[in-house]
Scaffold this motif. Structure first.
Motif, PDB file in Angstrom:
ATOM      1  N   ILE A 126       0.821  -1.221   0.000  1.00 50.77           N
ATOM      2  CA  ILE A 126       0.000   0.000   0.000  1.00 50.77           C
ATOM      3  C   ILE A 126       0.856   1.273   0.000  1.00 50.77           C
ATOM      4  CG2 ILE A 126      -0.375   0.110   2.517  1.00 50.77           C
ATOM      5  CD1 ILE A 126      -3.307   1.022   1.805  1.00 50.77           C
ATOM      6  N   TRP A 129       1.088   2.715  -3.572  1.00 53.73           N
ATOM      7  CA  TRP A 129      -0.118   3.040  -4.325  1.00 53.73           C
ATOM      8  C   TRP A 129      -0.373   4.548  -4.189  1.00 53.73           C
ATOM      9  CZ3 TRP A 129      -3.637  -1.484  -2.117  1.00 53.73           C
ATOM     10  CH2 TRP A 129      -3.082  -2.703  -2.528  1.00 53.73           C
ATOM     11  N   GLU A 131      -2.872   6.363  -5.433  1.00 58.36           N
ATOM     12  CA  GLU A 131      -4.282   6.621  -5.066  1.00 58.36           C
ATOM     13  C   GLU A 131      -4.909   5.278  -4.693  1.00 58.36           C
ATOM     14  OE1 GLU A 131      -6.546   9.287  -7.847  1.00 58.36           O
ATOM     15  OE2 GLU A 131      -4.690   9.010  -8.983  1.00 58.36           O
ATOM     16  N   PRO A 132      -4.753   4.836  -3.449  1.00 59.87           N
ATOM     17  CA  PRO A 132      -5.211   3.493  -3.069  1.00 59.87           C
ATOM     18  C   PRO A 132      -6.687   3.234  -3.367  1.00 59.87           C
ATOM     19  CG  PRO A 132      -3.919   4.446  -1.318  1.00 59.87           C
ATOM     20  CD  PRO A 132      -4.117   5.528  -2.331  1.00 59.87           C
ATOM     21  N   GLU A 135      -6.802   0.956  -6.386  1.00 54.66           N
ATOM     22  CA  GLU A 135      -6.441  -0.448  -6.150  1.00 54.66           C
ATOM     23  C   GLU A 135      -7.524  -1.136  -5.305  1.00 54.66           C
ATOM     24  OE1 GLU A 135      -4.224   2.014  -6.044  1.00 54.66           O
ATOM     25  OE2 GLU A 135      -2.595   1.364  -7.376  1.00 54.66           O
ATOM     26  N   LEU A 136      -8.045  -0.407  -4.302  1.00 54.02           N
ATOM     27  CA  LEU A 136      -9.054  -1.023  -3.430  1.00 54.02           C
ATOM     28  C   LEU A 136     -10.342  -1.316  -4.200  1.00 54.02           C
ATOM     29  CD1 LEU A 136      -8.457   0.950  -0.109  1.00 54.02           C
ATOM     30  CD2 LEU A 136      -7.763  -1.392  -0.651  1.00 54.02           C
ATOM     31  N   ARG A 172       1.147   5.552   5.781  1.00 54.74           N
ATOM     32  CA  ARG A 172      -0.273   5.771   6.070  1.00 54.74           C
ATOM     33  C   ARG A 172      -0.607   5.277   7.470  1.00 54.74           C
ATOM     34  NH1 ARG A 172      -0.671   4.687   0.009  1.00 54.74           N
ATOM     35  NH2 ARG A 172      -1.173   6.775  -0.709  1.00 54.74           N
ATOM     36  N   VAL A 177      -5.984   4.258   6.615  1.00 54.85           N
ATOM     37  CA  VAL A 177      -6.273   3.029   5.855  1.00 54.85           C
ATOM     38  C   VAL A 177      -7.677   2.532   6.192  1.00 54.85           C
ATOM     39  CG1 VAL A 177      -5.530   0.659   5.398  1.00 54.85           C
ATOM     40  CG2 VAL A 177      -3.832   2.472   5.634  1.00 54.85           C
TER      41      VAL A 177
END
Ligand SMILES: C[S@@+](CC[C@H](N)C(=O)[O-])C[C@H]1O[C@@H](n2cnc3c(N)ncnc32)[C@H](O)[C@@H]1O
Length: 217
Positions: A126, A129, A131-132, A135-136, A172, A177
């Motif tokens: 993570i 990433w 812009e997580p 991916e999420l 993060r 998260v």
């Protein structure tokens, strides 16, 4: 360790490539063994489930995941061609038996149908990433409804004590998260923590913490 060396290692932690990437991957296996094994102990699939690991590096822990799914199937997915080849080589017996495969690509755009997996596992990814949320969203798409995401990371207080994380890592917090997962539509979000003593970059004892998020798609 001088700053140039730190930058080179940080780049290979993000995306291990070539001979240096192979070496860094072996150091990662050693440094992240406790963390990965703690996270894998939280994987509780049924014996025939399909598990996707994102960012498996050289696939050192893949067989430990596979042991949990004797009638299931393991997919490793990583955007480093070097790591995909290394993981195939390290696990060639299981790949040959048709129990595993390794594919190259980015976590934000995966070549899997909706609802392909009961479990997604990812450790130490993570931070890379940008812009997580992307991916999420993709992880939620490839999970079956009610499937489980296990996401392992080092929390802020550990990352801030590792000097090379200033080169390209997104550090993060647990809260950040947690919010990202909630915004991404994941539910039943739980966190579990683990701490181990390891040597830091100067050879002094340091507490390395791991945080594992366990949530449902
Ligand atoms: C720091 S290594 C972690 C390896 C292993 N999971 C561990 O915990 O030791 C990060 C791995 O994730 C891969 N990776 C990072 N971002 C990725 C992305 N967006 N899509 C696919 N793979 C990614 C890298 O190539 C690398 O192999």
């Amino acid at each position: 360790m001088d700053q140039e060396t730190q930058k080179i290692i940080a780049a290979h932690l993000r995306k291990p490539e070539g001979e240096t990437g192979m070496e860094v991957a072996y150091y990662m296996n050693e440094g992240n063994a406790g963390m990965n094994r703690f996270a894998i102990s939280k994987l509780t699939p049924e014996t025939n489930h399909k598990v996707l690991e994102i960012g498996m590096g050289n696939g050192y822990f893949a067989k430990e995941v596979l042991e949990k799914i004797p009638f299931g199937f393991y997919t490793g997915f990583d955007y480093s061609a070097t790591m995909v080849r290394a993981a195939e080589e390290l696990n060639k017996d299981k790949v040959g038996e048709g129990r595993m495969r390794f594919l190259e690509g980015k976590a934000a755009n995966m070549p899997f149908d909706d609802g392909s997996f009961e479990w997604v596992f990812t450790s130490n990814t993570i931070y890379f990433w940008e812009e997580p949320a992307k991916e999420l969203k993709e992880i939620k798409r490839v999970l079956k409804p009610g499937g489980t995401l296990l996401l392992a990371m080092r929390p802020e207080e550990t990352m801030n004590n590792i000097p090379l994380t200033k080169y390209g890592f997104h550090i993060r917090t647990k809260e950040t998260v947690h919010n990202m997962l909630q915004m991404g539509g994941f539910t039943e979000i739980k966190t579990e923590e683990f701490s181990e003593e390891k040597e830091d970059a100067n050879g002094s004892p340091a507490q390395l913490k791991t945080m594992v998020f366990n949530c449902k798609a």
